[in-house]
Design an enzyme around this catalytic site. Sequence first.
Site, mmCIF file in Angstrom:
data_model
loop_
_atom_site.group_PDB
_atom_site.id
_atom_site.type_symbol
_atom_site.label_atom_id
_atom_site.label_comp_id
_atom_site.label_asym_id
_atom_site.label_seq_id
_atom_site.Cartn_x
_atom_site.Cartn_y
_atom_site.Cartn_z
ATOM 1 N N THR A 132 0.861 -1.182 0.000
ATOM 2 C CA THR A 132 0.000 0.000 0.000
ATOM 3 C C THR A 132 0.895 1.229 0.000
ATOM 4 O OG1 THR A 132 -0.092 0.249 2.414
ATOM 5 C CG2 THR A 132 -1.677 -1.278 1.410
ATOM 6 N N ASP A 133 0.277 2.407 -0.106
ATOM 7 C CA ASP A 133 1.069 3.641 -0.114
ATOM 8 C C ASP A 133 1.848 3.813 1.180
ATOM 9 O OD1 ASP A 133 0.200 4.254 -2.643
ATOM 10 O OD2 ASP A 133 -1.411 5.591 -1.977
ATOM 11 N N CYS A 134 1.256 3.418 2.296
ATOM 12 C CA CYS A 134 1.942 3.601 3.581
ATOM 13 C C CYS A 134 2.739 2.370 3.997
ATOM 14 C CB CYS A 134 0.955 4.005 4.672
ATOM 15 S SG CYS A 134 -0.515 2.981 4.762
ATOM 16 N N TYR A 135 2.521 1.239 3.325
ATOM 17 C CA TYR A 135 3.300 0.031 3.574
ATOM 18 C C TYR A 135 3.816 -0.513 2.236
ATOM 19 C CZ TYR A 135 1.262 0.027 8.266
ATOM 20 O OH TYR A 135 0.887 0.377 9.542
ATOM 21 N N PRO A 136 4.908 0.073 1.710
ATOM 22 C CA PRO A 136 5.353 -0.256 0.355
ATOM 23 C C PRO A 136 6.150 -1.555 0.229
ATOM 24 C CG PRO A 136 6.756 1.438 1.305
ATOM 25 C CD PRO A 136 5.657 1.207 2.295
#
Length: 390
Positions: A132-136
């Site tokens: 995700t954007d916050c967990y790349p």
Amino acid sequence: MMRTIAEINDKINHNNAVVMTAEEVKAKVADVGITKVTKEVDVITTGTFEPMESSGAVINLGHTDPPIKIRRCWLDGVPAYSGFGAVDLYLGASCAAEVTDGEEMKERGGGHVIEDLIAGKSVRVHAQGQVTDCYPRANFETTITRDTINQFYLFNPRNIYQNFIVGVNGGDQPLFTYLGPLQPRLGNAVYSNSGAISPLLNDPDLQIVGIGTRIFLGGGIGYIAWEGTQHFPLQKRLPNHTPIGPAATLALIGNGKQMNKRWVRGCYFKNYGPSLMLGVGVPLPVLNEEVVVRCAVQDKDLVAPVVDLSIPRRVRPTFGLVSYTQLKSGKIVIDGKIVRVAPLASIYLSRQVAQELKQWIDAGKFTLTTAVASITKEGSFLPQDSWTKF
């Protein structure tokens, strides 16, 4: 005579509390009677060391850089549940390894990984993330010990059955069960409870234990968190209030970083799967004479049902009830046949749990807590049947 937990804790803190194991109390009651024991003894310690497969560990790995939102994870090849916080895991004691590197891994499960972490050993981590954007980050591999992770605590949904069954096999083929191998044609019998020294058989009405009760858990300090799964306090009971089969259970919690591998051991049942042997000790404050009356129960006063596990049904036929005195003799009689019997619980180590807890209290290292709520005495045992069609 009445005492309070505060009064008993004051005596513990001043090293003048009188503490006895349940076994010692039973012998003393036989010698001097209930009233005198009530006046002399402040705390009674109980213990058991037996398989408790409905156990597991909550683990927080700590965040990586870049961060990862773990959605699949294996600890030494054993799958850990990761469907909540980004780096939070739950490792079930009876979950089997998926990666097999020979026979050792084949018989390895979550209980063995928990034991290794408690022992300070290294455990391999392989994780896959949802990007995700916050967990790349998509993947992560490392090695952890109990000292390199944030939280590591046991949270066990079902521990210390108040009573259990005696398993036998009336069929023609060997059975491999949660009680271990059962030989055909009543070739052997296995029971799992430690009997008169077991915690909940000394508090049959759950008058002493409750939510928030401090206990000995795996060689560290733990607490009763809730009723356990399959909690069935409405089981039929003898006049002494003890149940004639599986009854109350407890959910337990405790810090794995403080535990001792002597009391937490991974195990494996052939052709059944992995599990966890766990030591649990419960202190019973002598608040009144009724506590001693219940703790005076002997193995001859306790019974368990002999259940034929060869019948593949939820409700299986029984061969009646046998006493724990009979079980601990090593032989029982079923339909006129002498059947050898063995405990799955370690009676020796169950005694050692009660003894170690006694030593902690004697040394002022362990005080008692007042329960914040009672364990429910109600609740049905609901089955699942496939009668509804969708």
